[in-house]
Design a protein around this motif. Structure first.
Motif, PDB file in Angstrom:
ATOM      1  N   ALA B  40       0.841  -1.211   0.000  1.00  0.00           N
ATOM      2  CA  ALA B  40       0.000   0.000   0.000  1.00  0.00           C
ATOM      3  C   ALA B  40       0.867   1.248   0.000  1.00  0.00           C
ATOM      4  O   ALA B  40       0.560   2.236  -0.673  1.00  0.00           O
ATOM      5  CB  ALA B  40      -0.922  -0.015   1.211  1.00  0.00           C
ATOM      6  N   SER B  41       1.984   1.174   0.745  1.00  0.00           N
ATOM      7  CA  SER B  41       2.885   2.320   0.818  1.00  0.00           C
ATOM      8  C   SER B  41       3.443   2.658  -0.563  1.00  0.00           C
ATOM      9  O   SER B  41       3.491   3.818  -0.969  1.00  0.00           O
ATOM     10  CB  SER B  41       4.004   1.989   1.802  1.00  0.00           C
ATOM     11  N   PHE B  42       3.833   1.624  -1.309  1.00  0.00           N
ATOM     12  CA  PHE B  42       4.364   1.867  -2.658  1.00  0.00           C
ATOM     13  C   PHE B  42       3.255   2.316  -3.608  1.00  0.00           C
ATOM     14  O   PHE B  42       3.480   3.116  -4.496  1.00  0.00           O
ATOM     15  CB  PHE B  42       5.052   0.609  -3.190  1.00  0.00           C
ATOM     16  N   GLY B 325      -2.833 -11.898  14.569  1.00  0.00           N
ATOM     17  CA  GLY B 325      -1.720 -11.542  13.677  1.00  0.00           C
ATOM     18  C   GLY B 325      -1.899 -10.161  13.072  1.00  0.00           C
ATOM     19  O   GLY B 325      -0.977  -9.335  13.080  1.00  0.00           O
ATOM     20  N   LEU B 326      -3.105  -9.890  12.552  1.00  0.00           N
ATOM     21  CA  LEU B 326      -3.351  -8.575  11.939  1.00  0.00           C
ATOM     22  C   LEU B 326      -3.332  -7.469  12.997  1.00  0.00           C
ATOM     23  O   LEU B 326      -2.863  -6.355  12.736  1.00  0.00           O
ATOM     24  CB  LEU B 326      -4.697  -8.582  11.213  1.00  0.00           C
ATOM     25  N   ASN B 345       7.399   4.605   4.944  1.00  0.00           N
ATOM     26  CA  ASN B 345       6.339   5.320   5.634  1.00  0.00           C
ATOM     27  C   ASN B 345       5.068   4.490   5.476  1.00  0.00           C
ATOM     28  O   ASN B 345       4.225   4.760   4.624  1.00  0.00           O
ATOM     29  CB  ASN B 345       6.189   6.716   5.011  1.00  0.00           C
ATOM     30  N   LEU B 346       4.973   3.403   6.270  1.00  0.00           N
ATOM     31  CA  LEU B 346       3.893   2.441   6.077  1.00  0.00           C
ATOM     32  C   LEU B 346       2.575   2.994   6.596  1.00  0.00           C
ATOM     33  O   LEU B 346       2.519   3.556   7.687  1.00  0.00           O
ATOM     34  CB  LEU B 346       4.210   1.136   6.820  1.00  0.00           C
ATOM     35  N   PRO B 347       1.517   2.821   5.793  1.00  0.00           N
ATOM     36  CA  PRO B 347       0.198   3.229   6.298  1.00  0.00           C
ATOM     37  C   PRO B 347      -0.279   2.223   7.341  1.00  0.00           C
ATOM     38  O   PRO B 347       0.174   1.072   7.345  1.00  0.00           O
ATOM     39  CB  PRO B 347      -0.684   3.180   5.046  1.00  0.00           C
ATOM     40  N   THR B 348      -1.186   2.628   8.202  1.00  0.00           N
ATOM     41  CA  THR B 348      -1.715   1.678   9.194  1.00  0.00           C
ATOM     42  C   THR B 348      -2.516   0.605   8.459  1.00  0.00           C
ATOM     43  O   THR B 348      -2.947   0.807   7.326  1.00  0.00           O
ATOM     44  CB  THR B 348      -2.652   2.388  10.191  1.00  0.00           C
ATOM     45  N   SER B 353      -7.493  -3.745   4.232  1.00  0.00           N
ATOM     46  CA  SER B 353      -6.605  -4.863   4.600  1.00  0.00           C
ATOM     47  C   SER B 353      -7.300  -5.799   5.582  1.00  0.00           C
ATOM     48  O   SER B 353      -7.187  -7.022   5.479  1.00  0.00           O
ATOM     49  CB  SER B 353      -5.318  -4.337   5.240  1.00  0.00           C
ATOM     50  N   TRP B 354      -8.035  -5.197   6.527  1.00  0.00           N
ATOM     51  CA  TRP B 354      -8.776  -6.028   7.495  1.00  0.00           C
ATOM     52  C   TRP B 354      -9.847  -6.842   6.783  1.00  0.00           C
ATOM     53  O   TRP B 354     -10.020  -8.036   7.059  1.00  0.00           O
ATOM     54  CB  TRP B 354      -9.417  -5.152   8.582  1.00  0.00           C
ATOM     55  N   ALA B 355     -10.553  -6.191   5.848  1.00  0.00           N
ATOM     56  CA  ALA B 355     -11.623  -6.903   5.134  1.00  0.00           C
ATOM     57  C   ALA B 355     -11.035  -8.063   4.337  1.00  0.00           C
ATOM     58  O   ALA B 355     -11.557  -9.185   4.367  1.00  0.00           O
ATOM     59  CB  ALA B 355     -12.358  -5.930   4.214  1.00  0.00           C
ATOM     60  N   LEU B 356      -9.913  -7.792   3.640  1.00  0.00           N
ATOM     61  CA  LEU B 356      -9.262  -8.855   2.867  1.00  0.00           C
ATOM     62  C   LEU B 356      -8.755  -9.952   3.808  1.00  0.00           C
ATOM     63  O   LEU B 356      -8.924 -11.150   3.538  1.00  0.00           O
ATOM     64  CB  LEU B 356      -8.102  -8.268   2.058  1.00  0.00           C
ATOM     65  N   GLY B 357      -8.153  -9.527   4.909  1.00  0.00           N
ATOM     66  CA  GLY B 357      -7.617 -10.494   5.875  1.00  0.00           C
ATOM     67  C   GLY B 357      -8.704 -11.385   6.453  1.00  0.00           C
ATOM     68  O   GLY B 357      -8.559 -12.608   6.478  1.00  0.00           O
ATOM     69  N   VAL B 358      -9.809 -10.771   6.870  1.00  0.00           N
ATOM     70  CA  VAL B 358     -10.912 -11.567   7.456  1.00  0.00           C
ATOM     71  C   VAL B 358     -11.507 -12.497   6.394  1.00  0.00           C
ATOM     72  O   VAL B 358     -11.815 -13.658   6.673  1.00  0.00           O
ATOM     73  CB  VAL B 358     -11.991 -10.633   8.071  1.00  0.00           C
ATOM     74  N   GLY B 359     -11.613 -11.986   5.162  1.00  0.00           N
ATOM     75  CA  GLY B 359     -12.099 -12.834   4.063  1.00  0.00           C
ATOM     76  C   GLY B 359     -11.198 -14.047   3.878  1.00  0.00           C
ATOM     77  O   GLY B 359     -11.673 -15.177   3.716  1.00  0.00           O
ATOM     78  N   LEU B 360      -9.876 -13.813   3.921  1.00  0.00           N
ATOM     79  CA  LEU B 360      -8.924 -14.921   3.769  1.00  0.00           C
ATOM     80  C   LEU B 360      -9.029 -15.903   4.938  1.00  0.00           C
ATOM     81  O   LEU B 360      -8.942 -17.110   4.748  1.00  0.00           O
ATOM     82  CB  LEU B 360      -7.493 -14.377   3.672  1.00  0.00           C
ATOM     83  N   MET B 361      -9.221 -15.352   6.151  1.00  0.00           N
ATOM     84  CA  MET B 361      -9.343 -16.235   7.333  1.00  0.00           C
ATOM     85  C   MET B 361     -10.533 -17.184   7.164  1.00  0.00           C
ATOM     86  O   MET B 361     -10.422 -18.384   7.405  1.00  0.00           O
ATOM     87  CB  MET B 361      -9.555 -15.402   8.601  1.00  0.00           C
TER      88      MET B 361
END
Lengths: 228, 387
Positions: B40-42, B325-326, B345-348, B353-361
């Motif tokens: 996301a930062s890039f 983990g997230l 300069n990483l975004p939070t 990301s949470w939606a994608l992460g929960v979907g993957l879980m």
């Protein structure tokens, strides 16, 4: 007494490899409501198979089984599971309690299949545990109980949803004499005082003495019927 | 919900095994959170309101090819162009070639096009008045303990001076402060020197510039302006490619590495391993509970409810580890950014990301649980009780 269980011309075949083995041969039997019947016979005679068929755990290869007016051999898997939940209590030789749950939670298990509230479930489980004399062991896990106590928890689990029929497969087979007598006394009390119909498979003639009648199976056929 | 305690009890039946599997899931989703933040930062690089007004004009062939200085006046005449400036890559390193510094030789008006870089008027004047003067980013100055008035050596990894030495000397005349937190990581690391001094000193340049930067009058006309600029050099030996700052940054990053592909490849390998591991855990967990599942079916649990409970168990396993983990990644992101000294300069870890992460879980939970759940559902009570 009215007839609770009607078995007509029941056969059961198993496949062992390519070979068909007939475990029960055209069995006919009536069991009255409120009876306490001991089912005896040598190993491999078909006792447990007959018990499983009456408890709705298995289906016959031929014939019909009617329990409380319901042809259970015609029920599908889901309907049969629901029928078992409401009509039959099971007691096994090795207790088969959930090792991770407390005695109270084990007894509550069949009530999860009802629409009862959590409070009502806990209340009924407590009553069932009290009935088998284990109210003070409600929070104990199975590993923290003796064999006899575990079997009494499993009896509490079997009666908590107030079924008419109790199906017991060698309930004292893993117990010492004193514990066995306690369990058998309890079963007799459930039969006499609470009107439960009990069908018990046993190898032990002393256990059979607690029943009202004994039935003997040999090579899949009822060979003898005698009053206790 | 009334079955939750059963699912929970089954999950922690073998505590050590479950905890070890959970640790693996936590590690996988921690990595996912951090790498997704890097991606996301890039992706966000070059995305700003000021950046949207700027066009980067570089060589069509490669970003290392230079363009003639004479192009500046022509670009300024293209309709829609408000300002033009230019810069060259200097390739500086401080003390050690590993201490690479974002160093650019820039035109006098360079900072006029970057309002997000703040510098005092006095320092700006000093920069324009001092041939060897440099402006350095705040974090860069902190990193090397520089201050205004210092004379510092700087090695160019590319350009020698007229004597053939790559060791240059500069005078720090001012400090750059970033006013835009998003792009601050980059601006705070910059090292700007005078292009005129650079061009006069190195024999390698001869009136060439690395790229032009233009500010447009209307952000809705950037395409037309870019075409107009590129038309100036069409069919010449220095054809240009004009693009928005965001596109230019994305291309530049892509020439270094396809960050998205790298992130996807790493996460693909991590998640594949995770699936095998968690799948094995669930298979074992169900196999050793065969008689318990048979008892549940005996007392009246239907095939469908047994299937649902095993699936719920595997989804719960993945959700527990994944959320931990997230969550951990969310906590660590600011520390990683701070630890990189402003390079990252990483975004939070955001909602997407949470939606994608929960979907993957949930997806992995179902994938991991489906085979043991099916076998539990198909379990024959009589056979299972005999075991």
């Amino acid at each position: 007494m009215a007839t609770l269980i009607k078995i007509r011309d029941v056969s059961k075949l198993y496949l062992r490899g390519k070979q068909k083995v007939e475990v029960l041969h055209h069995v006919n039997l009536d069991i009255a409501e409120g009876d306490f019947l001991a089912l005896m016979g040598p190993s491999g005679s078909g006792k447990t198979t007959l018990l499983n068929l009456i408890g709705g755990l298995d289906l016959p290869s031929g014939g019909s089984i009617t329990v409380g007016g319901q042809r259970i051999d015609q029920l599908g898997a889901t309907a049969l599971a629901r029928w078992r939940a409401s009509q039959v209590g099971f007691v096994f030789q090795f207790y088969n309690l959930m090792p991770t749950l407390s005695a109270q939670r084990n007894v509550e298990l069949p009530l999860l299949l009802t629409k009862l509230s959590g409070t009502e479930r806990r209340k009924r489980a407590a009553i069932a545990l009290q009935l088998v004399g284990l109210a003070d062991r409600a929070t104990h896990k199975p590993t923290e109980l003796s064999g006899g106590q575990q079997q009494r928890v499993s009896i509490a689990r079997a009666i908590v949803s107030d079924p008419q029929l109790l199906v017991c497969d060698e309930p004292t087979g893993d117990l010492d004499r004193q514990s066995a007598e306690e369990v058998l006394t309890l079963l007799r009390a459930l039969n006499r005082d609470h009107g439960k119909t009990i069908l018990m498979v046993t190898h032990d003639p002393k256990a059979a003495e607690y029943a009202n009648s004994t039935l003997e199976l040999d090579k899949g056929t009822l060979v003898e019927r005698q009053l206790a | 919900m009334k079955y939750l305690h059963l699912v929970w009890a089954a999950l922690f039946r073998r505590k050590t095994r479950t905890i070890l599997t959970l640790v693996s899931i936590v590690a996988a989703f921690l990595l996912f959170g951090l790498l997704d933040a890097v991606r996301a930062s890039f992706e966000e690089a070059g995305q700003s309101a000021n950046g949207a007004q700027r066009l980067q004009v570089g060589s069509k062939l490669s970003f290392i090819q230079t363009l003639p200085y004479s192009l500046e006046a022509q670009i300024a005449q293209v309709p829609g162009v408000k300002d033009v400036t230019f810069a060259n890559w200097f390739g500086g390193a401080y003390q050690d070639p590993h201490n690479q510094v974002f160093s650019f030789a820039v035109a006098p008006n360079y900072l006029d096009l970057y309002p997000e870089i703040a510098v005092s008027d006095a320092e700006k004047k000093a920069f324009l008045a001092t041939r060897t003067g440099v402006l350095v980013g705040e974090r860069l100055a902190q990193k090397f303990h520089w201050k205004v008035g210092d004379r510092i050596p700087m090695q160019s990894t590319i350009f020698p001076d007229r004597e053939g030495s790559k060791n240059w000397t500069f005078d720090i005349v001012g400090i750059l402060h970033s006013t835009d937190k998003k792009s601050g990581g980059f601006f705070d690391q910059m090292f700007l020197l005078n292009w005129k001094y650079f061009d006069d000193t190195t024999p390698f340049n001869h009136g060439q510039v690395g790229w032009y930067v233009t500010r447009v009058t209307d952000v809705n006309r950037t395409d037309a302006v870019a075409k107009g600029i590129d038309a100036l050099s069409a069919n010449s030996d220095h054809e240009t490619r004009s693009q928005t700052e965001q596109a230019a940054t994305a291309n530049w990053v892509k020439q270094l590495a396809d960050i998205g592909l790298i992130v996807r490849s790493i996460m693909g390998a991590v998640f594949f391993t995770l699936l095998l591991l968690a799948g094995n855990t669930m298979m074992q967990a169900v196999r050793e509970r065969t008689s318990e599942l048979a008892v549940m079916k005996t007392i009246g649990f239907t095939d469908a409810s047994v299937l649902s409970m095993v699936l719920a168990e595997s989804v719960l396993l993945l959700m527990l580890g994944g959320v931990l983990g997230l969550g951990l990644a969310s906590l660590l992101v600011p520390f990683v950014s701070a630890g990189s000294g402003g390079m990252l300069n990483l975004p939070t870890v955001g909602a997407s990301s949470w939606a994608l992460g929960v979907g993957l879980m949930v997806l992995f939970g179902v994938m991991v649980g489906v085979v043991p759940a099916m076998s539990a559902m198909r379990l024959n009570i009589v056979d299972a009780l005999r075991r």
